[in-house]
Design a protein around this motif. Sequence first.
Motif, PDB file in Angstrom:
ATOM      1  N   ILE A 112     -11.473   6.236   2.366  1.00  0.00           N
ATOM      2  CA  ILE A 112     -11.409   4.775   2.482  1.00  0.00           C
ATOM      3  C   ILE A 112     -12.106   4.270   3.738  1.00  0.00           C
ATOM      4  CG2 ILE A 112      -9.868   2.794   2.532  1.00  0.00           C
ATOM      5  CD1 ILE A 112      -7.837   4.476   1.029  1.00  0.00           C
ATOM      6  N   GLU A 268      -9.019   1.288  -6.622  1.00  0.00           N
ATOM      7  CA  GLU A 268      -8.449   2.489  -6.010  1.00  0.00           C
ATOM      8  C   GLU A 268      -7.859   2.212  -4.630  1.00  0.00           C
ATOM      9  OE1 GLU A 268     -11.621   2.213  -6.880  1.00  0.00           O
ATOM     10  OE2 GLU A 268     -12.856   2.430  -5.117  1.00  0.00           O
ATOM     11  N   ALA A 269      -8.405   1.249  -3.912  1.00  0.00           N
ATOM     12  CA  ALA A 269      -7.827   0.958  -2.593  1.00  0.00           C
ATOM     13  C   ALA A 269      -6.426   0.367  -2.732  1.00  0.00           C
ATOM     14  CB  ALA A 269      -8.722   0.008  -1.823  1.00  0.00           C
ATOM     15  N   LEU A 270      -6.248  -0.432  -3.801  1.00  0.00           N
ATOM     16  CA  LEU A 270      -4.919  -0.994  -4.024  1.00  0.00           C
ATOM     17  C   LEU A 270      -3.927   0.115  -4.375  1.00  0.00           C
ATOM     18  CD1 LEU A 270      -5.692  -4.263  -5.965  1.00  0.00           C
ATOM     19  CD2 LEU A 270      -4.869  -4.008  -3.648  1.00  0.00           C
ATOM     20  N   ILE A 273      -2.713   1.954  -1.520  1.00  0.00           N
ATOM     21  CA  ILE A 273      -1.616   1.254  -0.855  1.00  0.00           C
ATOM     22  C   ILE A 273      -0.273   1.761  -1.374  1.00  0.00           C
ATOM     23  CG2 ILE A 273      -0.463  -0.984  -0.779  1.00  0.00           C
ATOM     24  CD1 ILE A 273      -3.176  -2.249  -0.411  1.00  0.00           C
TER      25      ILE A 273
ATOM     26  N   PHE B 325     -14.463  -3.954   5.593  1.00  0.00           N
ATOM     27  CA  PHE B 325     -14.317  -2.520   5.365  1.00  0.00           C
ATOM     28  C   PHE B 325     -14.520  -2.101   3.914  1.00  0.00           C
ATOM     29  CE2 PHE B 325     -11.828  -3.190   9.186  1.00  0.00           C
ATOM     30  CZ  PHE B 325     -12.237  -2.135   9.968  1.00  0.00           C
ATOM     31  N   HIS B 326     -14.081  -2.927   2.975  1.00  0.00           N
ATOM     32  CA  HIS B 326     -13.990  -2.428   1.600  1.00  0.00           C
ATOM     33  C   HIS B 326     -14.869  -3.238   0.657  1.00  0.00           C
ATOM     34  CE1 HIS B 326     -10.519  -0.371   3.253  1.00  0.00           C
ATOM     35  NE2 HIS B 326     -10.085  -1.543   3.665  1.00  0.00           N
ATOM     36  N   GLU B 328     -16.828  -2.282  -1.350  1.00  0.00           N
ATOM     37  CA  GLU B 328     -16.940  -1.650  -2.662  1.00  0.00           C
ATOM     38  C   GLU B 328     -15.888  -2.149  -3.640  1.00  0.00           C
ATOM     39  OE1 GLU B 328     -15.724  -0.159  -0.050  1.00  0.00           O
ATOM     40  OE2 GLU B 328     -13.840   0.802  -0.640  1.00  0.00           O
ATOM     41  N   MET B 329     -14.856  -2.828  -3.114  1.00  0.00           N
ATOM     42  CA  MET B 329     -13.813  -3.300  -4.022  1.00  0.00           C
ATOM     43  C   MET B 329     -14.238  -4.537  -4.799  1.00  0.00           C
ATOM     44  SD  MET B 329     -10.275  -2.966  -2.006  1.00  0.00           S
ATOM     45  CE  MET B 329      -9.369  -3.832  -3.281  1.00  0.00           C
ATOM     46  N   LEU B 439      -7.556  -2.500   4.937  1.00  0.00           N
ATOM     47  CA  LEU B 439      -6.363  -2.542   4.087  1.00  0.00           C
ATOM     48  C   LEU B 439      -5.252  -1.676   4.661  1.00  0.00           C
ATOM     49  CD1 LEU B 439      -7.728  -2.429   0.435  1.00  0.00           C
ATOM     50  CD2 LEU B 439      -6.579  -4.296   1.581  1.00  0.00           C
ATOM     51  N   MET B 443      -1.511  -2.814   5.310  1.00  0.00           N
ATOM     52  CA  MET B 443      -0.370  -2.063   4.779  1.00  0.00           C
ATOM     53  C   MET B 443       0.604  -1.710   5.908  1.00  0.00           C
ATOM     54  SD  MET B 443       0.598  -1.392   1.955  1.00  0.00           S
ATOM     55  CE  MET B 443       2.282  -0.861   1.781  1.00  0.00           C
TER      56      MET B 443
END
Lengths: 367, 507
Positions: A112, A268-270, A273, B325-326, B328-329, B439, B443
């Motif tokens: 990540i 996938e990042a979710l 989590i 950062f993400h 790609e999401m 993320l 979190m």
Amino acid sequence: MSEEKLTMKQLGALTIFALIGDSIIILPSSVAGISRQDAWLSMLLVLLFGPAGCWLMLRLRRLNPSADLIQLLRAGFGRWAGGAVGLAFLYFLVLNTAAVTRELGDLLATQIMPETPIRATHLLFILVLVWGVRCGLPTIARAGEVLFPWFVLFMTALIVLLIPRIEVDRIRPIAAEGFPTILHGSIVAVVYPFAELIVFAMLWPAIRPAKKLARDFMLASLIGGIVMFLVVFISVLVLGPYLTAHQVYPTYALAKKISIGHFLERVEALLAISWMISLFFKGILYFYASLSGIARLFGLRESRALATPLATVVYGLAFAMAPNLVYFNDVGIHFWPYWDITFAYAIPLALLAALAIRGKKPSPAAR
Amino acid sequence: MPSAQTAKVTAAADPIDPAASRNLDAIRTALGGSQDLIAKEMTLPGDLRTALVYIDGLSDNRLIHSTIVEPMQRLKQLPEWPGAAPGTDPLKLLREDVLSAGDIRPLSDMQNLYDGLLSGNVILLLDGCREALRIGIPYWEDRSVSEPISQPVIRGPMEAFTENIRTNTALIRRKIKDPRLWLESMQIGTVTKTNVGIMYVQGLAPDKVTAEVRRRLSAIRIDGVLEGGNIEEFIQDRTQTPFATVFNSERPDAIAAGLLEGRVAILVDGTPFVLLVPALFTQFFQSAEDYAQRADIGSLLRILRFLCLFIALLAPAFYVAITTFHQEMLPTSLLINLAAQREGVPFPAFIEALMMEITYEILREAGVRMPRPVGQAISIVGTLVIGQAAVEAGIVSAAMVIIVSITAISSFVIPNVSMSISVRMIRFLLMGLAASFGLYGIMIGILTLVLHLCSLHSFGVPYMSPIAPFELDEQKDTLFRIAMPRMRGRPRALAPGNVKRQRRAKR
């Protein structure tokens, strides 16, 4: 110290968290590495073996519900020998905390956030562990209850959204390599989720006694086991045995496969989590158990003051325990299961035997 | 409090002097010759001197005339003062046979005299008596009961509390006509001597909670209480938390509903906001309207509010995390779109978000403080200058403006201001975490937040109940609001042992 005891629902949520914990990340590859396309059959066997292991932990509780494992060890093996075994057990707990931390750090660093140093992710995680432990076990348990529905939601989403990607051919031929391979796979598979539930042997005194405690604990571990079975099953069905075995994080690769209508994709990042939630609870349970174990072993009245010093130990250990991810995973697959079996099954069995031979019941005041 | 010490009237605990004129002088000196002190001296037959002392504006002039002055005048026409006869208590005679006012009590020392005088009582001094009479006919100009300003509804009662504690207790009593609705009174504040009322339904509110409220209130040593917020900070379980563990409302129906659930209301004279304890997290997301509308609508609105909580808390943090950062999401086309927008923006997403959020907070604060006629100007400045011009000037991206707006609107959906302020504060922390750890940082922030929320208690009740500890039965009135006939129980954590609320309806 608050006298608040954990309810059955809280115990159930924590059991499922601790069981799924880090297993969800590493289990599919280690099982599929041994029993290939029959990994799911190994997991079915695990559903039989695993709860049997939980019976052992409940048996320890039956000896004396208000004593933790350190007290029982001393009652069984005597003050000094019991203390020595207790010390080894504490090392097991601390090392497991560090391992959970390291697993999270490795996952983040490789998948990540490759540019964030692993030290920083470890530090942040351990700070939350300290924060949580300082809040106390009842608070941790309540937090588990708050986050549990979200975890269920994410896990259900993972499994349901992958259904379109299933190809049944991937599990054929069924049981081609024979029963011994399947059995070998299930021995590895029983360890991570179920054996590491031994942490509850340290927490029994903090749980409100209830008639159905044993049933609920078994039920929770069975639910967790079924989830693990589903995860392994679906990894093999979607990725196939080869990819499942050779991916470092098969479930993460699995989540990447989700694509619904070109809209719901790259989630996938979710999902990471939700794994972070289960990892966190496993980590904090082990951290809490280490702290209360240290306090018990050395007869300290207050364990919270130790949180920060022990956190620095865990921080260092998490970094020093393996030079890199490959080494860590190699240890995880080849040596860690036996390490777990020693502490989760062998020592409690020896303890039960010792207590049976000595023929006495440990009193609540036993130190 | 040092100020309380100096403000103490000199020799206040003195007994009352038998000579009325000396008392009068003492009162005049103590009040420093204040102009609003009215002293009316009268002579009764037998050359008996009496004095009537009150503060102009605190007592009802017409009532003073009809219930005190007129009877005394009639007394004057008698040939002889009947109180002079041996064996009679002149004060008792006045109190029982002469004065027609209702609330009359004897006083024996100067401290009580001052207290009575300054809270709107009329003091009657009589020569030759070591006691004085305190006649309660208070009256002051009052705001009438008006519509709630900070907690409005579309359907439901449209009345709000006022600054007068009597009006407020009456508003609650009008809703709960049961002898078990008890009111305890006390005075807090060594200088202000503010009246504070504790209201609860006896038998529903656990004795432990009422005793704890009483204990915490009587432990307060402060010179002045001007608003409920002054005592809120003294009675909350923990100070180091951004969350309010004492609920407040200006709506009598919300307070009455709380009392029926076994909570305790704390009324403070001089403020239209009534405190309610124990306060739970979910309570701050419930509006009185949920119960006035149909159950399905109420449930939907509640779910919407929780959704808004997440947006208000997380939207900017997610935006920062994903764009930093993400990437790609994001779906590819959206990513290209965003990248094109951000091309000319000179700042990193975090700075951009921080700038816009702070700007918005400034606008919002200005909107609250500014005189009403200027309000129009602010909205023009807000929308045109900050919104459009900032985008056109290339300082922020349009997407950022959308994120800030949706965050702002969402934070207004949370019905209670105390909670939306907490959410606004925590948003900035989460943005910081998102900017440094993506993320993962969010979190970590959420885990810390959940742990913190779970560690809170309000008067011994876990703040997150009934979510944690989980009570299946109470989920009927937490995230959802199911139909009233099926909502049979009271919250177990609030009124243990008295859970049953209604009988099964006969069909």
